[in-house]
Enzyme design. Structure first.
Site, PDB file in Angstrom:
ATOM      1  N   LYS A  79       0.878  -1.169   0.000  1.00 23.66           N
ATOM      2  CA  LYS A  79       0.000   0.000   0.000  1.00 23.66           C
ATOM      3  C   LYS A  79       0.914   1.217   0.000  1.00 23.66           C
ATOM      4  O   LYS A  79       1.618   1.485   0.965  1.00 23.66           O
ATOM      5  CB  LYS A  79      -0.895  -0.010   1.233  1.00 23.66           C
ATOM      6  CG  LYS A  79      -1.871   1.148   1.229  1.00 23.66           C
ATOM      7  CD  LYS A  79      -2.909   0.963   2.321  1.00 23.66           C
ATOM      8  CE  LYS A  79      -4.004   2.002   2.242  1.00 23.66           C
ATOM      9  NZ  LYS A  79      -3.537   3.376   2.414  1.00 23.66           N
TER      10      LYS A  79
ATOM     11  N   ASP B  85       2.185   4.937   0.167  1.00 23.53           N
ATOM     12  CA  ASP B  85       1.742   6.099   0.925  1.00 23.53           C
ATOM     13  C   ASP B  85       1.956   7.364   0.090  1.00 23.53           C
ATOM     14  O   ASP B  85       2.938   8.074   0.246  1.00 23.53           O
ATOM     15  CB  ASP B  85       2.532   6.170   2.239  1.00 23.53           C
ATOM     16  CG  ASP B  85       1.838   7.037   3.264  1.00 23.53           C
ATOM     17  OD1 ASP B  85       0.714   7.496   2.982  1.00 23.53           O
ATOM     18  OD2 ASP B  85       2.414   7.253   4.337  1.00 23.53           O
TER      19      ASP B  85
ATOM     20  N   TYR C  16      -2.408   0.556 -10.014  1.00 25.73           N
ATOM     21  CA  TYR C  16      -2.893  -0.631  -9.295  1.00 25.73           C
ATOM     22  C   TYR C  16      -4.383  -0.898  -9.485  1.00 25.73           C
ATOM     23  O   TYR C  16      -4.920  -1.834  -8.923  1.00 25.73           O
ATOM     24  CB  TYR C  16      -2.561  -0.560  -7.802  1.00 25.73           C
ATOM     25  CG  TYR C  16      -2.995   0.719  -7.107  1.00 25.73           C
ATOM     26  CD1 TYR C  16      -4.326   1.051  -6.995  1.00 25.73           C
ATOM     27  CD2 TYR C  16      -2.042   1.572  -6.554  1.00 25.73           C
ATOM     28  CE1 TYR C  16      -4.712   2.218  -6.359  1.00 25.73           C
ATOM     29  CE2 TYR C  16      -2.428   2.744  -5.918  1.00 25.73           C
ATOM     30  CZ  TYR C  16      -3.772   3.062  -5.829  1.00 25.73           C
ATOM     31  OH  TYR C  16      -4.151   4.207  -5.212  1.00 25.73           O
TER      32      TYR C  16
ATOM     33  N   CYS D  45     -21.051  24.784  29.515  1.00 26.92           N
ATOM     34  CA  CYS D  45     -22.336  25.360  29.940  1.00 26.92           C
ATOM     35  C   CYS D  45     -22.655  25.028  31.387  1.00 26.92           C
ATOM     36  O   CYS D  45     -23.651  25.501  31.925  1.00 26.92           O
ATOM     37  CB  CYS D  45     -23.467  24.898  29.025  1.00 26.92           C
ATOM     38  SG  CYS D  45     -23.915  23.173  29.226  1.00 26.92           S
TER      39      CYS D  45
ATOM     40  N   CYS E  21     -22.535  15.939  28.208  1.00 30.33           N
ATOM     41  CA  CYS E  21     -23.184  17.147  28.698  1.00 30.33           C
ATOM     42  C   CYS E  21     -24.679  17.005  28.437  1.00 30.33           C
ATOM     43  O   CYS E  21     -25.091  16.626  27.345  1.00 30.33           O
ATOM     44  CB  CYS E  21     -22.620  18.349  27.945  1.00 30.33           C
ATOM     45  SG  CYS E  21     -23.667  19.786  28.030  1.00 30.33           S
TER      46      CYS E  21
ATOM     47  N   CYS F 228     -26.393  24.214  25.272  1.00 29.37           N
ATOM     48  CA  CYS F 228     -24.939  24.199  25.482  1.00 29.37           C
ATOM     49  C   CYS F 228     -24.235  24.852  24.292  1.00 29.37           C
ATOM     50  O   CYS F 228     -24.317  24.357  23.164  1.00 29.37           O
ATOM     51  CB  CYS F 228     -24.444  22.760  25.655  1.00 29.37           C
ATOM     52  SG  CYS F 228     -22.650  22.673  25.773  1.00 29.37           S
TER      53      CYS F 228
HETATM   54  S1  IVH Z   1      -6.695  -0.159  -4.347  1.00 25.01           S
HETATM   55  C1  IVH Z   1     -10.901  -0.092  -4.926  1.00 25.01           C
HETATM   56  N1  IVH Z   1      -4.133  -0.544  -4.056  1.00 25.01           N
HETATM   57  O1  IVH Z   1      -4.971   3.628  -0.418  1.00 25.01           O
HETATM   58  C2  IVH Z   1      -9.477  -0.088  -4.827  1.00 25.01           C
HETATM   59  N2  IVH Z   1      -5.078   1.430  -3.137  1.00 25.01           N
HETATM   60  O2  IVH Z   1      -6.754   3.675   1.849  1.00 25.01           O
HETATM   61  C3  IVH Z   1      -8.914   1.254  -4.674  1.00 25.01           C
HETATM   62  N3  IVH Z   1      -3.470   2.918  -2.090  1.00 25.01           N
HETATM   63  O3  IVH Z   1      -7.447   5.566  -1.935  1.00 25.01           O
HETATM   64  C4  IVH Z   1      -7.646   1.269  -4.030  1.00 25.01           C
HETATM   65  N4  IVH Z   1      -1.692   1.715  -2.506  1.00 25.01           N
HETATM   66  O4  IVH Z   1      -5.014   5.918  -2.660  1.00 25.01           O
HETATM   67  C5  IVH Z   1      -5.176   0.256  -3.799  1.00 25.01           C
HETATM   68  N5  IVH Z   1      -1.868  -0.964  -3.928  1.00 25.01           N
HETATM   69  C6  IVH Z   1      -2.889  -0.173  -3.678  1.00 25.01           C
HETATM   70  C7  IVH Z   1      -2.752   1.050  -2.997  1.00 25.01           C
HETATM   71  C8  IVH Z   1      -3.883   1.826  -2.735  1.00 25.01           C
HETATM   72  C9  IVH Z   1      -2.147   2.833  -1.971  1.00 25.01           C
HETATM   73  C10 IVH Z   1      -4.279   4.029  -1.561  1.00 25.01           C
HETATM   74  C11 IVH Z   1      -5.328   4.570  -2.493  1.00 25.01           C
HETATM   75  C12 IVH Z   1      -6.630   4.463  -1.742  1.00 25.01           C
HETATM   76  C13 IVH Z   1      -6.155   4.377  -0.340  1.00 25.01           C
HETATM   77  C14 IVH Z   1      -7.169   3.689   0.556  1.00 25.01           C
END
Ligand code: IVH
Length: 710
Positions: A130, A132, A238, A434, A449, A455
């Protein structure tokens, strides 16, 4: 276009008081000019005048650094730049991902998918890092890159085509691609490029970036594409959006196809055959994390078979067929300076830790949540000890962690570093704002509260929520302005309806005009009123979310809107719902709506004071109905369906999701409003009731034919 009369007082001759007033005037002028130029596309001053104002602002700030405003125009490059992009409505929504943090959540993901699909055999997943960075959608028509857009809120993003054209990882021309192809992926910056960029920024006296993600976002969201061109942005593909023909039959095949077309795809992508495989790959990628050369924050798992992905479909903003398995959070130790109590829009008293600023995973953290009073006292949700029962005190040495974009939390406390005079924290039993008693319901960890609409803190927070991005999103009326108007003696905004009467109240008050207030002028007032007017028409889902009813977030609001379709039907349903009656049955039959939401909603809609405020608001607005989905060619669009008995070929969840995607409503019980009953073996009273009412009853096979699943 008007020319501004030049300001005559030399900056050198300004007194501090005059400088303060001048900075205020310049901030208002520049922000109005930005709005006119970027958002309204109707510049009201010349570029040269704009530059002159900006230079004057910078010169005054240089002479009086202490007077620099929190909203100084010199710091607003990012924001101003961002609002300058055109908007792009994504033809296929850009989704986000559900998160998993533990191995159990990963096996749970596999279990849920199998259950939904009613699938016992082998099931393959892809696993990939994933990244960043920030997601981009690239649209190709006839093999040419015609548009690039950021994700934005998933529905609408920013048009960054000119910037994407400067990125070398993004092919401008494709051969052998479908006529329409939207490629999605992540723009990111490598560690080496990030370090070199920051060095260059230091040398040229410009601000450095906190981390590669910020650097990538700042570089991509530049109105001047030549700046983007000079920044080393990369891109991994991806996923995809709109397509004129399928890319392949599997996720892996589609990614390979994108690679053949010339996109960079992540080399660490593998095919896994079981949750155990997924976890093993996760461990491998985590071990490589430090040497990959770019930031990743987890591993994404996706069902490989695209036909199964299609069957699994989407929840309101995340697919059922994918999950992000996140890495453990980053940690740091620091001193707890104070504990403040914030009162939220539902009255919850939330303790906030004020910390000696500390860097956690590249971001400076000075606040963290402390959850609730039990958490501070060292008691968990079920009453048992957490942190071995250690409490948290002001002055303590505490461990802070953050996972992704979530609010930082405090994980632990080091008793050996506790100051001798540290006192146990006493959680307030009355509202700090409040003074009303703050009570805890049986079984609820949160103290609330009881001041309700009286409030002020709740009032302000509700308004902030009301104008927030996912709700009314009124340009020029953000959290800061809401706080100001809330206290305004002449033109107060205390409830949402007051926003929409602001212009007419201002018109009736010739002596205390808004344009004469600090920070306002003719132009900014005109802009503000126009921005408010523009939101008088509002889609039903946003409206329901904006009401700020407890337990009704964006996703639940979308479910409710999709089900009831119009405000009148929603209002009628929620106002009459009471446990046991048909309106309650209808409400709780919506997939994703349980008793907790139903109670909260019906209480809010049936409370006289709340209702009065809501009714006054509704009278000011046009609430737009939800357009029925897939009505064309869908045999069940607009119909109310009831499933009963056992379904043998499609799980109940899949049947429900499918029916809703085809524009039908799914109800939990048979009534005169039911159009069609799908009865599997063992159907009992519901089928009988349908028969008695003369409602059409079909079996599962007939349903599968209707749903196009055979
Ligand atoms: S798939 C429906 N694959 O993570 C599938 N997302 O937390 C759409 N991201 O908005 C996303 N690496 O910006 C996919 N290998 C990866 C990814 C990835 C980063 C991001 C993407 C998404 C976010 C979600």
């Amino acid at each position: 276009m008007t020319t501004l009369s030049p300001d005559t007082t030399d900056v050198e001759d300004l007194t501090p008081a005059a400088a303060r007033a001048e900075l205020e005037r310049l901030a208002a002028k520049l922000s109005a000019a930005n709005l006119a130029y970027h958002t309204l596309d109707a510049p009201e001053i010349t570029d040269a005048d704009y530059d002159a104002l900006k230079r004057r602002n910078t010169a005054i700030e240089a002479r009086f650094p202490d007077l620099k405003r929190a909203d100084s125009p010199s710091d607003q490059v990012g924001g101003a730049v961002a609002s300058g992009f055109g908007k792009v409505t994504h033809r296929v929504r850009m989704l986000s991902l559900e998160n998993a943090f533990t191995a159990a959540e990963v096996t749970d993901f596999d279990d849920r998918i199998r259950k939904f699909l009613n699938h016992a055999g082998p099931l393959d997943y892809t696993a990939e890092p994933k990244i960043d960075g920030l997601s981009l959608s690239l649209r190709y028509e006839n093999g040419r890159l015609v548009q690039a857009a950021t994700r934005g809120d998933g529905e609408t993003g920013e048009n960054v085509t000119a910037n994407a054209l400067t990125m070398s990882d993004i092919p401008k021309v494709l051969t052998g691609a479908p006529i329409v192809l939207e490629v999605r992926g992540e723009a990111y910056m490598s560690h080496a490029d990030f370090a070199a960029l920051n060095e260059r920024q230091v040398l040229s006296g410009e601000k450095t970036f906190a981390n590669p993600r910020n650097a990538a976002a700042g570089s991509l969201r530049q109105l001047d594409a030549s700046i983007t061109a000079a920044r080393p942005l990369r891109f991994f593909a991806y996923s995809w959006g709109d397509l004129s023909e399928p890319l392949a039959a599997t996720q892996q095949g589609a990614i390979q196809r994108l690679a053949v077309l010339g996109f960079q795809v992540n080399p660490e992508t593998v095919l896994c055959h079981s949750p155990q495989d997924l976890l093993a790959h996760y461990a491998r990628i985590e071990a490589q994390r430090a040497t990959l050369g770019y930031d990743i924050d987890g591993v994404v798992y996706k069902v490989n078979d695209l036909a199964l992905q299609a069957r699994l479909g989407l929840r309101s903003s995340t697919p059922r067929w994918a999950i992000a398995h996140k890495f453990a959070a980053e940690l740091a130790w620091t001193r707890l300076l104070a504990i403040d109590i914030q009162v939220g829009r539902t009255g919850a008293l939330s303790p906030v830790a004020r910390l000696q600023p500390v860097t956690v995973g590249g971001v400076v953290v000075s606040n963290a949540t402390l959850h609730n009073e039990d958490y501070i006292a060292g008691r968990g949700a079920k009453g048992g000890p957490i942190r071995n029962g250690k409490d948290i005190r002001v002055g303590d040495w505490v461990q802070v962690y953050r996972a992704g974009d979530v609010i930082p939390k405090i994980a632990d406390v080091d008793l050996t570093q506790r100051p001798a005079d540290a006192q146990p924290y006493v959680f307030p039993h009355s509202c700090p704002d409040c003074g009303s008693p703050a009570l805890r319901d049986e079984g609820d960890a949160v103290r609330r509260c009881t001041g309700g609409l009286i409030c002020p803190a709740q009032g302000v927070e509700r308004l902030k929520h009301f104008v927030s991005r996912a709700a009314f999103d009124i340009e020029g009326l953000g959290a800061k302005q809401v706080e100001m108007f809330f206290k305004d003696p002449d033109l107060p905004i205390r409830t949402p309806a007051d926003i929409f009467t602001l212009a007419s109240r201002d018109a009736q008050n010739p002596l205390k005009k808004l344009k004469n207030r600090d920070g306002f002028g003719d132009r900014s007032v005109t802009n503000l009123f126009a921005a408010i007017e523009a939101k008088r028409a509002i889609p039903l889902d946003r409206f329901i979310f904006a009401l700020g009813i407890r337990h009704i977030g964006e996703q639940v609001a979308a479910l409710l809107a999709r089900h009831y379709m119009t405000w009148d039907q929603f209002e009628a349903g929620a106002t009459t719902a009471a446990p046991g009656n048909p309106a309650w049955a209808e409400l709780t039959a919506i997939d994703g709506i349980g008793d907790v939401v139903a109670h909260s909603l019906s209480e809010a809609m049936q409370n006289p004071a709340e209702r009065a405020a809501i009714d006054r608001l509704v009278a000011e607005l046009t609430i737009q109905p939800v357009a029925p989905r897939m009505t064309q060619g869908s045999p069940v669009a607009g119909l109310t369906l009831v499933f009963t008995g056992t379904l043998e070929k499609m799980s109940r969840s899949e049947a429900k999701a499918r029916a809703e995607a085809m524009g039908a409503k799914v109800a939990g019980s048979v009534s005169a409003k039911t159009d069609l009953v799908i009865a599997g073996p063992g159907a009992g009273s519901k089928a009988k009731a349908a028969e008695a009412l003369g409602i059409r009853i079909i079996d599962e096979d007939a349903w599968l034919t209707l749903a196009g699943a055979t």
